[in-house]
Design a protein around this motif. Structure first.
Motif, short mmCIF file in Angstrom:
data_model
loop_
_atom_site.label_atom_id
_atom_site.label_comp_id
_atom_site.label_asym_id
_atom_site.label_seq_id
_atom_site.Cartn_x
_atom_site.Cartn_y
_atom_site.Cartn_z
N LEU A 174 27.38 115.33 -27.49
CA LEU A 174 26.57 115.57 -26.62
C LEU A 174 27.39 116.56 -25.53
N VAL A 175 29.20 116.88 -25.62
CA VAL A 175 29.32 117.90 -24.53
C VAL A 175 28.33 119.01 -24.70
N ALA A 176 28.54 119.93 -26.00
CA ALA A 176 28.30 121.05 -26.13
C ALA A 176 26.23 120.81 -25.03
N VAL A 177 25.50 119.77 -25.29
CA VAL A 177 24.47 119.70 -24.80
C VAL A 177 24.87 120.02 -23.38
N PHE A 178 25.76 119.08 -22.82
CA PHE A 178 25.98 119.32 -21.30
C PHE A 178 26.43 121.07 -20.76
N ILE A 179 27.10 121.09 -22.01
CA ILE A 179 27.94 123.05 -21.25
C ILE A 179 26.22 123.66 -21.20
N TYR A 198 17.38 122.02 -28.16
CA TYR A 198 18.79 122.42 -28.05
C TYR A 198 18.83 121.30 -30.06
N ALA A 199 18.03 121.04 -30.77
CA ALA A 199 18.42 120.69 -31.98
C ALA A 199 18.15 121.60 -32.93
N VAL A 200 18.11 123.49 -32.17
CA VAL A 200 17.66 123.84 -32.32
C VAL A 200 18.80 125.26 -32.46
N VAL A 201 19.86 125.14 -31.25
CA VAL A 201 20.50 126.22 -30.83
C VAL A 201 21.47 125.03 -30.88
N LEU A 202 22.08 124.18 -30.30
CA LEU A 202 23.20 122.68 -30.66
C LEU A 202 23.12 122.19 -32.25
N PHE A 203 22.42 122.48 -33.50
CA PHE A 203 22.26 122.29 -35.05
C PHE A 203 23.51 121.18 -35.28
N PRO A 204 24.49 121.60 -35.04
CA PRO A 204 25.95 120.78 -35.93
C PRO A 204 26.02 119.55 -34.66
N LEU A 331 35.32 118.35 -31.99
CA LEU A 331 35.79 118.95 -31.25
C LEU A 331 36.31 120.65 -31.38
N VAL A 332 35.84 120.61 -32.85
CA VAL A 332 36.55 122.03 -33.18
C VAL A 332 34.62 123.39 -32.61
N TRP A 333 33.98 122.79 -32.84
CA TRP A 333 32.32 122.89 -32.02
C TRP A 333 32.52 122.72 -31.31
N ILE A 334 33.00 121.66 -29.87
CA ILE A 334 33.15 121.83 -28.20
C ILE A 334 33.75 123.50 -28.22
N MET A 335 35.50 123.64 -28.94
CA MET A 335 35.37 124.69 -28.81
C MET A 335 35.26 126.10 -28.84
N VAL A 336 34.25 126.36 -29.58
CA VAL A 336 32.82 127.00 -30.56
C VAL A 336 32.56 127.71 -28.92
N VAL A 337 31.45 126.40 -28.99
CA VAL A 337 30.52 126.38 -28.44
C VAL A 337 31.02 126.85 -26.60
N SER A 338 31.83 126.02 -26.02
CA SER A 338 32.31 126.34 -24.63
C SER A 338 32.73 128.49 -24.77
N THR A 339 33.21 128.74 -25.91
CA THR A 339 33.80 130.12 -25.98
C THR A 339 32.50 130.84 -26.49
N ALA A 359 34.90 134.82 -38.08
CA ALA A 359 36.34 134.23 -38.15
C ALA A 359 35.47 133.49 -37.73
N ILE A 360 35.24 132.22 -37.31
CA ILE A 360 34.44 130.63 -36.86
C ILE A 360 34.08 130.50 -38.66
N ALA A 361 33.44 131.05 -38.70
CA ALA A 361 32.68 130.89 -40.15
C ALA A 361 33.98 131.72 -41.33
N LEU A 362 34.49 132.42 -41.27
CA LEU A 362 35.96 132.88 -42.66
C LEU A 362 36.95 131.54 -42.26
N LEU A 363 37.44 131.31 -41.63
CA LEU A 363 37.69 129.93 -41.32
C LEU A 363 37.86 128.29 -41.51
N TYR A 364 36.54 128.53 -41.68
CA TYR A 364 35.53 127.31 -42.06
C TYR A 364 35.74 127.43 -43.86
#
Length: 383
Positions: A174-179, A198-204, A331-339, A359-364
Motif C-alpha cells: 500500500l506504500v505505492a498507493v500512498f505515494i 490503482y489496480a491498473v496503475v499499480l498492478f504489482p 521493497l523493490v517495487w516501492i523504490m521503482v514507484v518512488s523514482t 533498465a528495471i525490466a532488464l534487471l528483472y
C-alpha cells in the motif's frame, strides 16, 4: 465539500443510524456469503449444495446460526475461563470496527440530511484499519493459548506468525498507493482514482495485496492455522455454541472487510465502472452502494474460487513465499514507484523515464534467469 466536512456536520442520531445500517449490512452479508460460498463450491464440485431450507436454500445460513446458538456451550477444565470467553469477542468486534473508515457510497440523503455512508474520515484511515487488524489476531492467539490444549496452541502460534508475515507484505503493497494518492485517508484515495484505478496503475501492488489478504484471513490455500490434517480444527478446536459462531462470523466479516479495503484502494471505491459514471446520480447517490458491493462480491468470488481449486500449502512453503518473495519484491517495487513519481513530478524527459523502466525490466529478466539456472543446478546436484 469533502467527506470529512460532510461527516463533521452529522448529528449524533445520524451517526447512530449509519452505524446500525453498517452493522446490519455486515451481518446480512455474512449470512449470504456463507450461503453463496456453499452454493459456488457445490457447483464447482458438481453437486447441489444447500437447497432445502427456504427458496434455493437461502435460509440455510440462518438455520445454521440458530443451531450453533442452541448447542451446548462447553469450556474445557484446563482452560483459562476469562480469556477463553474474551478471545472470540475480540475477533468479532475488531472486524466490524474496520468498516468505520471505509466509504461505502457517495453523497446520499438519509432522512432529509445529506451525508455519506462512512462513519468517520481520518487522515490516517488506512493505518487505523491495519491497527484494528493487528488487534484482531490477539483473539486467535488468545483462543489457542487459553484452551489448555496442544492443538489449539499450535494453531494460535501458526496464525500469529502467518498474520505478522503477510501484514508486512500487505502494508508494503500500500506504500505505492500512498505515494500516488498523497494521502492515507480512504476517501481521498478514492477521489484520487477519478481517471485511472490503482489496480491498473499499480498492478504489482494490487497483486501483492490480493495474495496477502488471503493469507491475512487464514483462507485456503493459506488456512494453515486450522489445518484439519494436523491440527484437528486449529485454534478453535475446543470452542462450541455461540463462541464458535463468533469465530465463524469474524472470519466472513474479515473477508468482506479486506475486500472492501481492496475495493477502496485499488478499484475506485464506490465509483462506477468506466463509462457508467452517469449511474452514480441514480436514487440520489444510493446507487453507488450497488457498484461498491459488486466489486466486493468480485473479490469474494476469488476467495471461494481459490478454496474450491487449490490445495493447502505446506507451512514452510507458505512462510518462505511471504518473507523471500512478497516482501523483497514489495521493497523493490516501492523504490521503482518512488523514482518514477519523482521523475514525473520534476518533468523529466520521457526518454529518461523509458530508459529507467527498460533498465528495471532488464534487471528483472536477468535475475529471473540467474535464479532459474541456480535452481536447475540444485536439482541436478541432488540427482
Amino acid at each position: 465539500m469533502t467527506n470529512a466536512e460532510i461527516i463533521a456536520t452529522d448529528p449524533g442520531w445520524i451517526i447512530l443510524v449509519k452505524g446500525l445500517l453498517i452493522f446490519v449490512v455486515c451481518v446480512l452479508a455474512t449470512l449470504m456469503s456463507v450461503w453463496g460460498e456453499r452454493r459456488l463450491v457445490a457447483r464447482m464440485q458438481q453437486r447441489l449444495g444447500p437447497n432445502r431450507v427456504g427458496p434455493f436454500g437461502l435460509i440455510q445460513s440462518l438455520a445454521d446460526g440458530v443451531k450453533l446458538a442452541l448447542k451446548e456451550d462447553l469450556i474445557p477444565k484446563a482452560a483459562d475461563r476469562i480469556v477463553f470467553v474474551i478471545a472470540p469477542i475480540i475477533s468479532a468486534t475488531t472486524c466490524f470496527m474496520s468498516f468505520a473508515v471505509i466509504p461505502l457510497s457517495g453523497k446520499v440523503n438519509l432522512f432529509g440530511h445529506e451525508t455519506v455512508m462512512q462513519l468517520t474520515d481520518i487522515p490516517v484511515g488506512v493505518l487505523y484499519v491495519f491497527a484494528i487488524a493487528s488487534v484482531g489476531v490477539y483473539g486467535i492467539v488468545l483462543a489457542g493459548w487459553s484452551s489448555g490444549s496442544t492443538y489449539p496452541l499450535l494453531g494460535g502460534l501458526r496464525s500469529s506468525a502467518q498474520v505478522i508475515s503477510y501484514e508486512v507484505a500487505m502494508g508494503l503493497s500500500l506504500v505505492a498507493v500512498f505515494i500516488y494518492a498523497g494521502s492515507m485517508s480512504t476517501s481521498e484515495i478514492v477521489a484520487a482514482q477519478d481517471q485511472w484505478w490503482y489496480a491498473v496503475v499499480l498492478f504489482p501492488s494490487f497483486i501483492i495485496y490480493t495474495i496477502s489478504m488471503v493469507g491475512e484471513t487464514n483462507r485456503a490455500p493459506f488456512d494453515l492455522a486450522e489445518a484439519e490434517g494436523e491440527l484437528v480444527g486449529g485454534f478453535h478446536t475446543e470452542y462450541s455454541s455461540l463462541k464458535f459462531a463468533l469465530f465463524f462470523l469474524s472470519e466472513y466479516v474479515n473477508i468482506i472487510a479486506v475486500s472492501a479495503l481492496a475495493t477502496t484502494l485499488f478499484l475506485g471505491g464506490y465509483h462506477a465502472f468506466p463509462g457508467l459514471g452517469f449511474t452514480e446520480q441514480w436514487l440520489g447517490g444510493w446507487f453507488t452502494l450497488f457498484w461498491f458491493f459488486i466489486k466486493v462480491l468480485g473479490f469474494f468470488f476469488v476467495f471461494v474460487w481459490l478454496r474450491g481449486t487449490l490445495p493447502r500449502l505446506r507451512y514452510d512453503q507458505f512462510m518462505k513465499f511471504g518473507w523471500k518473495v512478497l516482501i523483497p519484491f514489495s521493497l523493490v517495487w516501492i523504490m521503482v514507484v518512488s523514482t518514477l513519481r519523482i521523475m514525473s513530478q520534476q518533468n523529466a524527459p520521457r526518454s529518461l523515464i523509458f530508459a529507467f523502466i527498460f533498465a528495471i525490466a532488464l534487471l528483472y529478466i536477468s535475475g529471473t534467469m540467474l535464479f532459474d539456472r541456480q535452481k536447475i543446478k540444485k536439482v541436478e546436484a541432488s540427482k
